[in-house]
Scaffold this active site. Structure first.
Site, PDB file in Angstrom:
ATOM      1  N   GLY A  51      90.138  63.701  25.825  1.00 12.19           N
ATOM      2  CA  GLY A  51      89.830  63.512  24.414  1.00 12.19           C
ATOM      3  C   GLY A  51      90.232  62.133  23.944  1.00 12.19           C
ATOM      4  CB  THR A  52      88.792  59.479  22.419  1.00 16.39           C
ATOM      5  OG1 THR A  52      88.556  59.306  23.813  1.00 16.39           O
ATOM      6  CG2 THR A  52      89.101  58.135  21.785  1.00 16.39           C
ATOM      7  N   GLY A  53      91.348  60.121  20.286  1.00 12.94           N
ATOM      8  CA  GLY A  53      91.696  60.232  18.880  1.00 12.94           C
ATOM      9  C   GLY A  53      91.511  58.914  18.165  1.00 12.94           C
ATOM     10  N   GLY A  54      92.166  58.815  17.014  1.00 11.60           N
ATOM     11  CA  GLY A  54      92.035  57.606  16.218  1.00 11.60           C
ATOM     12  C   GLY A  54      92.484  56.370  16.969  1.00 11.60           C
TER      13      GLY A  54
ATOM     14  CE  LYS B  26      97.927  61.296  21.014  1.00  9.03           C
ATOM     15  NZ  LYS B  26      98.223  62.178  19.859  1.00  9.03           N
TER      16      LYS B  26
ATOM     17  CG  ASP C 238      94.656  66.340  11.880  1.00 11.88           C
ATOM     18  OD1 ASP C 238      93.711  66.637  11.111  1.00 11.88           O
ATOM     19  OD2 ASP C 238      94.522  65.637  12.897  1.00 11.88           O
TER      20      ASP C 238
END
Length: 740
Positions: A22-25, A44, A144
């Protein structure tokens, strides 16, 4: 293979990056696997240069993760030494790897376009509710919560949900109000969206929104609009409102009830609506409800526990193809539940047969809770099957499930043009309907399978009884043969000695009656007719097992379901501008699925009727086998008793014969002190009742014979007289023991 940004070539040693999860901000989460040990961890790493504030938040997430320990919060672990270096001036975060993907991936599956199954919803409610409660008890607000931050892990065959990504979490041990960061807008509580002070109740809103989406397949409030738009329309909603949609006229319709279709059973719908009313209250002060003074936790958690602790039994009535659900009070008896079933279905308690999925009949001595498996929730997870024992012919198929208003609208006119955005909702319900038809068949097939397993259990019992019956019959036959031969020999020997020995009319009559009884008992042991019936049933059962209708016949329905899913996928990929389309192809699939279900259900119920008819034959035959076995055992016992009685009589005769011999000895000793002995005649030697006096050795015998040869004639006369006298005395003996 792709490396995360900043990770230099050759770094990692035995650890190899397998895929990006996954890719976040500003972060990437990648899967690393040890080449030798087959260990997997999620790493991460930061992919951007961070501001001082964001760097602090990154490090704060690592601190929070390392101090948490809960089954429903993803665990932090030590970064392997080979990977323990800084990227963009911040450390890496190592976490347990969850292989099931995230909740968003699950919700995006076309088959879940109208929500998840009940078991999945309740599992999520339990897991994430427990995780949120743990975070709040540790004074941590996530802020969140969204489907992308819920990951799934298979733990011993059970799917566990875990909360991840605490990058926006706030440690509130310094105070109860925060005004710092805003998370994902679609699931964001109104006060966070408006950048107002907030408390832990912001997580309630996000959690309630997620659960609603899992139930219905979409978010609760004007889900097709951007938050900036729908907030203004929803902010003045009634506290009990949990759903809002926009009508074709543009008017917003509010509701305090869950929309249809969904997968929840009727007994859960109302308490779930009450729970959502607490979680989706616009007022943050009222959201979650008051704190329960006894349990010292908000009302929303008390109600959540109540929902999860409900014991609900789901019963598929095989005579009507309908599911009925009952809430079980503590310690309810099975008979009490059956009385409620009778009121609901009209099948009286004496005719009800309740089978588990393994074809085991429920035990009437145990409570009704045996219908519910510990830790198993949802009508899609476990079912009990109801049969009417008074019927062996089931007349299915039955009417298919009813169409929703939207689906019925396009079925009535498949060529009607609808906007793409509206058509997505209609086709989603169409996919749900087609999938529902397939699931209805699957449940009924599982009920047929339970009936087959029950039949096989009856057949196994019948086979055991048959083997016991054959063994008992063979034993009786052997004992009768022995009895017949032995009594024939006894009667022959008795007849031979009657003229010179012992006789009794009563005893002779008793023995002959025994012989006649034995002849009658030989007929009891004849079981060939039962063996033939049992073998015929075995053959019938084998044919039923081989029948193609005994196997799942839903291939065409599964193919039609996939076609409906593919159509829905194509529609979702079309731009939602002002274009229109009809539903001709989707309606064709619906019609074909209904027709296919009708055909396979006819075959299913025809096969089921044969199963139940065969089972009834076994039920009818079992008492006959039991009676035959009982008769054989009784005959066996009687034969053994007669044999024992006759043996006692023979020994009694031997005792009498010995008494006669003693009397002869006494008579001989009175004749001038001489006791000559005569060699036994051939008849006396052969007779088992002859009393034979045996000398101590051969030399003494020869001497005795020589000494008494001269007295032989005189002694014979004396013995003859003694025999006549003793014969007269025999008539006066007590023979009543023969009739005992």
């Amino acid at each position: 293979m792709e490396r995360p940004p900043g990770l230099r070539p050759g770094a990692g040693g035995p650890w190899e990056m397998r895929e990006r999860l996954g890719t976040g901000g500003f972060g990437n989460v990648c899967l690393y696997q040890h080449r030798e040990l087959d260990l997997k961890i999620a790493i991460k790493s930061c992919r951007l240069e961070l501001s001082t504030k964001n760097r602090e938040r990154w490090c704060h997430e690592i601190q929070i993760m390392k101090k948490l320990n809960h089954a429903n919060v993803v665990k932090a672990c030590d970064v392997p030494e080979e990977l323990n270096f800084l990227i963009n001036d911040v450390p890496l975060l190592a976490m347990e790897y969850c292989s099931g993907g995230d909740l968003r991936k699950l919700l995006n599956k076309p088959e879940n376009c109208c929500g998840l199954k009940e078991s999945q919803i309740l599992s999520l409610l339990s897991d994430i509710g427990s995780g949120i409660r743990y975070l709040h008890e540790n004074k941590i607000i996530h802020r969140d919560l969204k489907p992308e931050n819920i990951v799934l892990q298979d733990v011993g065959g059970k799917i566990m949900h875990k909360i991840i990504d605490l990058g926006y979490a706030k440690d509130v041990d310094q105070g109860s109000l925060c005004t710092s960061f805003v998370g994902t807008l679609q699931y964001l509580a109104p006060e966070l969206f408006e950048n107002k002070p907030y408390t832990a109740t912001v997580d309630y809103w996000s959690f309630g929104t997620m659960v609603f989406e899992c139930i219905a397949g979409y978010r609760p409030f004007l889900h097709h609009l951007q938050p900036f738009t729908w907030h203004e329309k929803i902010k003045k909603k009634d506290p009990k409102c949990i759903f809002a949609c926009e009508e074709m006229t543009g008017e917003v319709r509010f509701s305090s009830h869950l929309p249809q279709p969904n997968s929840l059973c009727s007994l859960i719908v109302e308490p779930m609506e009450n729970w959502l009313q607490l979680m989706l209250n616009w007022d943050p002060q009222q959201r979650g409800g008051p704190v329960d003074l006894t349990l010292k936790q908000p009302r929303c958690f008390v109600l959540m526990d109540h929902i999860l602790n409900l014991k609900i039994v789901h019963i598929l009535n095989m005579t009507s193809a309908k599911i009925i659900s009952f809430l079980l009070p503590p310690d309810e008896s099975l008979h009490s539940l059956q009385s409620r079933i009778e009121r609901e279905t009209g099948i009286n308690t004496g005719s009800q047969e309740l089978l588990s999925e393994m074809g085991i009949s429920l035990d009437p001595r145990k409570p009704a809770s045996q219908c519910v498996l510990d830790g198993v929730r949802g009508c899609d997870s476990y079912m009990v099957y109801l049969f009417d024992k008074s019927k062996t012919v089931y007349e299915g198929p039955f009417a298919s499930r009813s169409l929703s208003d939207c689906v019925n609208y396009i079925v009535q006119d498949s060529k009607i043009q609808l906007p793409i955005i509206q058509l997505r909702k209609v086709w989603a319900e169409a996919v749900h309907y087609v999938s529902g038809l397939k699931e209805d068949y699957s449940r009924l097939f599982q009920g047929q399978r339970a009936a087959m397993l029950s039949l096989l259990r009856y057949n196994t019992n019948l086979t055991k009884m048959k083997n016991t019956l054959i063994s008992a019959s063979q034993q009786l036959k052997a004992k009768l043969e022995f009895f017949h031969k032995s009594i024939q020999l006894d009667l022959e020997r008795y007849s031979e000695q009657m003229t010179y020995g012992i006789s009794s009319e009563k005893m002779l009559k008793a023995w002959k009656e025994m012989e006649e009884k034995a002849i009658h008992y030989a007929e009891v042991g004849v079981i060939g007719y039962l063996e033939d019936q049992i073998m015929s049933l075995h053959t019938e059962i084998m044919e039923l097992q081989k029948s193609p209708y005994g196997r799942r016949q839903g291939d065409l329905m599964e193919s039609l379901e996939q076609r409906a899913i593919d159509l829905y996928k194509q529609l979702k990929h079309r731009p939602s501008d002002h274009s229109y389309s009809d539903s001709t192809e989707m309606v064709k699939i619906i019609v074909h699925t209904v027709q296919s279900q009708d055909r396979v259900l006819k075959e299913l119920f025809g096969h089921l009727s044969k199963l139940l008819g065969c089972k009834q034959k076994i039920i009818d035959l079992l008492p006959k086998v039991e009676m035959a076995l009982s008769n054989i055992k009784e005959a066996d016992s009687t034969v053994m008793f007669m044999q024992g009685k006759r043996q006692k009589e023979i020994w009694h005769l031997l005792k009498i014969a010995c008494t006669q011999s003693s009397a002869r000895s006494l008579v001989g000793s009175s004749l001038e002190g001489v006791t000559p002995q005569l060699p036994p005649t051939s008849a006396e030697r052969e007779h088992p009742l002859s009393c034979v006096v045996t000398p101590q050795d051969g030399e003494t015998l020869a001497q005795m014979i020589e000494e008494n040869l001269n007295c032989l004639g005189h002694l014979s006369t004396i013995i003859h007289e003694a025999n006549e006298k003793q014969g007269n005395n025999m008539m006066s003996l007590d023979w009543s023991w023969l009739t005992e």
